[in-house]
Design a protein around this motif. Sequence first.
Motif, mmCIF file in Angstrom:
data_model
loop_
_atom_site.group_PDB
_atom_site.id
_atom_site.type_symbol
_atom_site.label_atom_id
_atom_site.label_comp_id
_atom_site.label_asym_id
_atom_site.label_seq_id
_atom_site.Cartn_x
_atom_site.Cartn_y
_atom_site.Cartn_z
ATOM 1 N N GLU A 51 0.836 -1.194 0.000
ATOM 2 C CA GLU A 51 0.000 0.000 0.000
ATOM 3 C C GLU A 51 0.877 1.252 0.000
ATOM 4 N N GLY A 52 0.304 2.357 -0.464
ATOM 5 C CA GLY A 52 1.022 3.618 -0.513
ATOM 6 C C GLY A 52 0.707 4.375 -1.801
ATOM 7 N N ILE A 53 1.371 5.496 -1.981
ATOM 8 C CA ILE A 53 1.140 6.341 -3.153
ATOM 9 C C ILE A 53 1.332 5.557 -4.445
ATOM 10 N N ASP A 54 2.478 4.879 -4.559
ATOM 11 C CA ASP A 54 2.780 4.175 -5.796
ATOM 12 C C ASP A 54 1.796 3.046 -6.068
ATOM 13 N N ASN A 55 1.393 2.350 -5.017
ATOM 14 C CA ASN A 55 0.473 1.227 -5.213
ATOM 15 C C ASN A 55 -0.903 1.698 -5.663
ATOM 16 N N ASP A 56 -1.379 2.818 -5.125
ATOM 17 C CA ASP A 56 -2.640 3.383 -5.611
ATOM 18 C C ASP A 56 -2.522 3.765 -7.083
ATOM 19 N N LEU A 57 -1.395 4.378 -7.432
ATOM 20 C CA LEU A 57 -1.218 4.830 -8.810
ATOM 21 C C LEU A 57 -1.117 3.658 -9.781
ATOM 22 N N VAL A 58 -0.315 2.644 -9.456
ATOM 23 C CA VAL A 58 -0.154 1.542 -10.412
ATOM 24 C C VAL A 58 -1.437 0.730 -10.546
ATOM 25 N N THR A 59 -2.269 0.717 -9.508
ATOM 26 C CA THR A 59 -3.569 0.052 -9.623
ATOM 27 C C THR A 59 -4.418 0.746 -10.677
ATOM 28 N N ARG A 60 -4.396 2.084 -10.680
ATOM 29 C CA ARG A 60 -5.154 2.834 -11.682
ATOM 30 C C ARG A 60 -4.513 2.701 -13.063
ATOM 31 N N LEU A 61 -3.178 2.657 -13.117
ATOM 32 C CA LEU A 61 -2.502 2.440 -14.390
ATOM 33 C C LEU A 61 -2.908 1.100 -14.992
ATOM 34 N N ALA A 62 -2.890 0.047 -14.177
ATOM 35 C CA ALA A 62 -3.276 -1.282 -14.656
ATOM 36 C C ALA A 62 -4.729 -1.291 -15.127
ATOM 37 N N LYS A 63 -5.593 -0.612 -14.383
ATOM 38 C CA LYS A 63 -7.015 -0.567 -14.759
ATOM 39 C C LYS A 63 -7.198 0.067 -16.131
ATOM 40 N N SER A 64 -6.340 1.047 -16.457
ATOM 41 C CA SER A 64 -6.448 1.697 -17.767
ATOM 42 C C SER A 64 -6.139 0.722 -18.894
ATOM 43 N N MET A 65 -5.468 -0.386 -18.578
ATOM 44 C CA MET A 65 -5.137 -1.412 -19.571
ATOM 45 C C MET A 65 -5.960 -2.676 -19.358
ATOM 46 N N ASP A 66 -7.001 -2.565 -18.520
ATOM 47 C CA ASP A 66 -7.859 -3.708 -18.200
ATOM 48 C C ASP A 66 -7.026 -4.865 -17.654
ATOM 49 N N TYR A 228 3.251 5.958 -22.697
ATOM 50 C CA TYR A 228 1.951 5.635 -22.103
ATOM 51 C C TYR A 228 1.951 5.971 -20.605
ATOM 52 N N VAL A 229 2.992 5.551 -19.888
ATOM 53 C CA VAL A 229 3.081 5.803 -18.443
ATOM 54 C C VAL A 229 3.189 7.299 -18.167
ATOM 55 N N ASP A 230 3.990 7.995 -18.949
ATOM 56 C CA ASP A 230 4.133 9.437 -18.754
ATOM 57 C C ASP A 230 2.802 10.156 -18.953
ATOM 58 N N GLN A 231 2.044 9.749 -19.981
ATOM 59 C CA GLN A 231 0.753 10.384 -20.207
ATOM 60 C C GLN A 231 -0.221 10.057 -19.081
ATOM 61 N N PHE A 232 -0.174 8.824 -18.576
ATOM 62 C CA PHE A 232 -1.010 8.467 -17.427
ATOM 63 C C PHE A 232 -0.705 9.396 -16.250
ATOM 64 N N LEU A 233 0.574 9.609 -15.950
ATOM 65 C CA LEU A 233 0.957 10.467 -14.817
ATOM 66 C C LEU A 233 0.542 11.918 -15.060
ATOM 67 N N LEU A 235 -2.069 12.918 -16.797
ATOM 68 C CA LEU A 235 -3.514 12.983 -16.586
ATOM 69 C C LEU A 235 -3.865 12.918 -15.099
ATOM 70 N N GLU A 236 -3.092 12.132 -14.329
ATOM 71 C CA GLU A 236 -3.303 12.083 -12.876
ATOM 72 C C GLU A 236 -3.059 13.461 -12.257
ATOM 73 N N LYS A 237 -2.020 14.146 -12.724
ATOM 74 C CA LYS A 237 -1.726 15.487 -12.211
ATOM 75 C C LYS A 237 -2.822 16.467 -12.598
ATOM 76 N N LEU A 238 -3.216 16.441 -13.884
ATOM 77 C CA LEU A 238 -4.210 17.395 -14.368
ATOM 78 C C LEU A 238 -5.559 17.207 -13.689
ATOM 79 N N SER A 239 -5.904 15.968 -13.389
ATOM 80 C CA SER A 239 -7.211 15.688 -12.768
ATOM 81 C C SER A 239 -7.234 15.991 -11.285
#
Length: 252
Positions: A51-66, A228-233, A235-239
């Motif tokens: 758990e932590g910042i990175d784990n929350d983020l990579v969970t959302r990254l993975a979800k974007s790729m189903d 792809y990862v850079d664009q994900f990050l 979008l996370e910042k912009l949102s």
Amino acid sequence: MAASLMVLAVAQAYAAPAPDTLAKVLASKELRVCSPGDYKPFSFDNQGRFEGIDNDLVTRLAKSMDAKVVIVKSSWPTLIADFKSKCDLGVGGISITLPRQQQALMSEPYFTNGKTPLVRCEDVSKYQTVEQINRPDVRIIANPGGSNENFARTALLKAKLTMHPENITIFDELVAKRADVFVTEAAEAMVKTHEYKGVLCGVNPDKPLRPSQNAWLIKDNDFRFKAYVDQFLRLEKLSGRLEETIRRWLPN
């Protein structure tokens, strides 16, 4: 000329194809992530659950790729080797350094950090600068394999260094007065100041001794996945979700 062309042809024939992690993850529905799991607030192994910042983020990254995240527990000394052989991504509060960039790509930074002394609260005024720490009578401590060890061995050569085998119990060495200073990252110093309230204090975490940035490891030459990862990050910042995630795990 003919010999040169032959050498070039042989070199091209044996050249390893560029990795395509995006295609791999889309097909397998798994994102394999290496993390030492010992670094709050980024990635921490809480009895088998990371758990932590990175784990929350990579969970959302993975979800974007189903896809789902598969965590591979690593360590700081073996992180690069484990990442290269076992994982699609390396996370966990990894500082961007030139030696790491010689071996892998790194995503764009998502967090600004920096080397910060963690000391007993009564000693904060004693250890404000590198010069105050870098003395033969100061007992510093570091964990192996990462930028903390590198800073201790390059910037604090005059201090008395003790290596502690891992990052989870190193803070207790300060509490027990077996060490005086642990120079870690500002984010971790803030977390431990909160956890060891009134006992351990980060020294000026808003003004680190050496600023740095955190990012994720990406396979060398895999520029498609990096984009792809850079664009994900981005979008996370912009949102605003990146800032919300950081606030969730980083104490005020």
